[in-house]
Enzyme design. Structure first.
Site: not given
Ligand code: SF4
Length: 275
Positions: A41, A95, A123, A125, A158, A186, A214, A216, A257
């Site tokens: 992302h 991942c 999402h 994932e 995650t 994660c 994104s 996260n 990302s």
């Molecule tokens: S944030 Fe964590 S789960 Fe997501 S791709 Fe990165 S290492 Fe993998």
């Protein structure tokens, strides 16, 4: 003006790994190359890869040859099967942490638990973990509207915040006699959230860098906003220089990302204003 970068900002292990796998595939495998949705992302990284031949597609309609690269978020098994039947070569860059969460979800369902995924509906994932019967919860308040089940099994997207996950799990106890919990969050993401929170407490302004798509990165911005004035940007030119006026310390953080070169560019722009 001091500029401090949050510890652990930028590409996580899973994204670095996915990019390395793509680099190798672009050099060795049979083209054309596809990903279902962007590889990661971050639009700037995706642009760079598209110039090297990686095409982003929304579905497999009309795709009959070439290589499908599974991005770090993973793909539902059914989609992978369709791609294989069409004769596409599969390169899997899921991942390992996402894979583990997918496996836990499948195990729970196989053992007869009602699967609950704590994550963002839609999402990729979450889609890769979900089944027809699974329930996706984003907020603790959604637990109240849920039916009760004899056995409930929980996994997390995650990139979920641990606080949100814990609160949902706490409330789920009233909906079942048996609750099995896999906290598949994660550690790279929790570390980034922690360091962003700590930095946000100390600075006059936070700049959170990363794709607007994104999850996260958006979460880092939400966390930071609880403590200080915060702006979520994708590129340095989005910085409004008025934000920097009369600031002594500016904090910067980037999502999992976000490439290092973007973080560096933003740091240089802020520093040049300070000078
Ligand atoms: S944030 Fe964590 S789960 Fe997501 S791709 Fe990165 S290492 Fe993998």
């Amino acid at each position: 003006m001091r500029v401090i970068i949050a510890k652990g900002s930028g590409f996580c292990f899973g994204v670095k790994r996915a990019l390395a796998i793509v680099e190798e595939a672009l050099g060795e495998e049979r083209g054309p190359f596809y990903t279902l949705g962007p590889l990661i992302h971050n639009p700037q990284v995706v642009d760079r890869l598209s110039r090297r031949g990686l095409k982003v597609i929304d579905n497999l309609k009309g795709i009959k040859a070439g290589t499908l690269i599974i991005r770090s978020h993973g793909l539902p098994t059914a989609t992978i099967e369709i791609a294989k039947k069409r004769g596409l070569k599969i390169v899997d860059a899921t991942c390992p942490y996402v894979k583990r969460a997918q496996e836990r979800a499948r195990e729970l369902e196989a053992k007869g638990y009602q699967l609950v995924i704590v994550g963002d509906r839609g999402h990729p994932e979450v889609e890769s973990m979900a089944s027809e019967k699974s329930i996706v919860l984003q907020r603790p308040s959604q637990v109240e509207k849920m039916e009760s089940y004899s056995r409930i099994g929980v996994v997390a997207q995650t990139t979920q915040s641990l606080e949100n996950f814990k609160e949902i799990v706490k409330r789920l106890r009233s909906k079942t006699k048996e609750l099995k919990v896999h906290a598949t969050i994660c550690s790279a993401v929790s570390r980034q959230q922690r360091s962003t929170r700590e930095l946000a407490k100390k600075v006059d302004l936070m700049l959170i860098i990363g794709g607007r798509n994104s999850a996260n990165t958006k979460r880092l911005a939400q966390i930071s906003k609880e403590f200080t004035e915060t702006y979520h940007i994708e590129r340095p030119f989005e910085i409004d220089l008025r934000w920097l006026k009369n600031r002594e310390i500016v904090g910067i953080s980037g999502g999992a990302s976000t490439p290092e070169w973007l973080i560096d560019e933003v740091r240089e722009k802020v520093k040049s204003y300070g000078n």
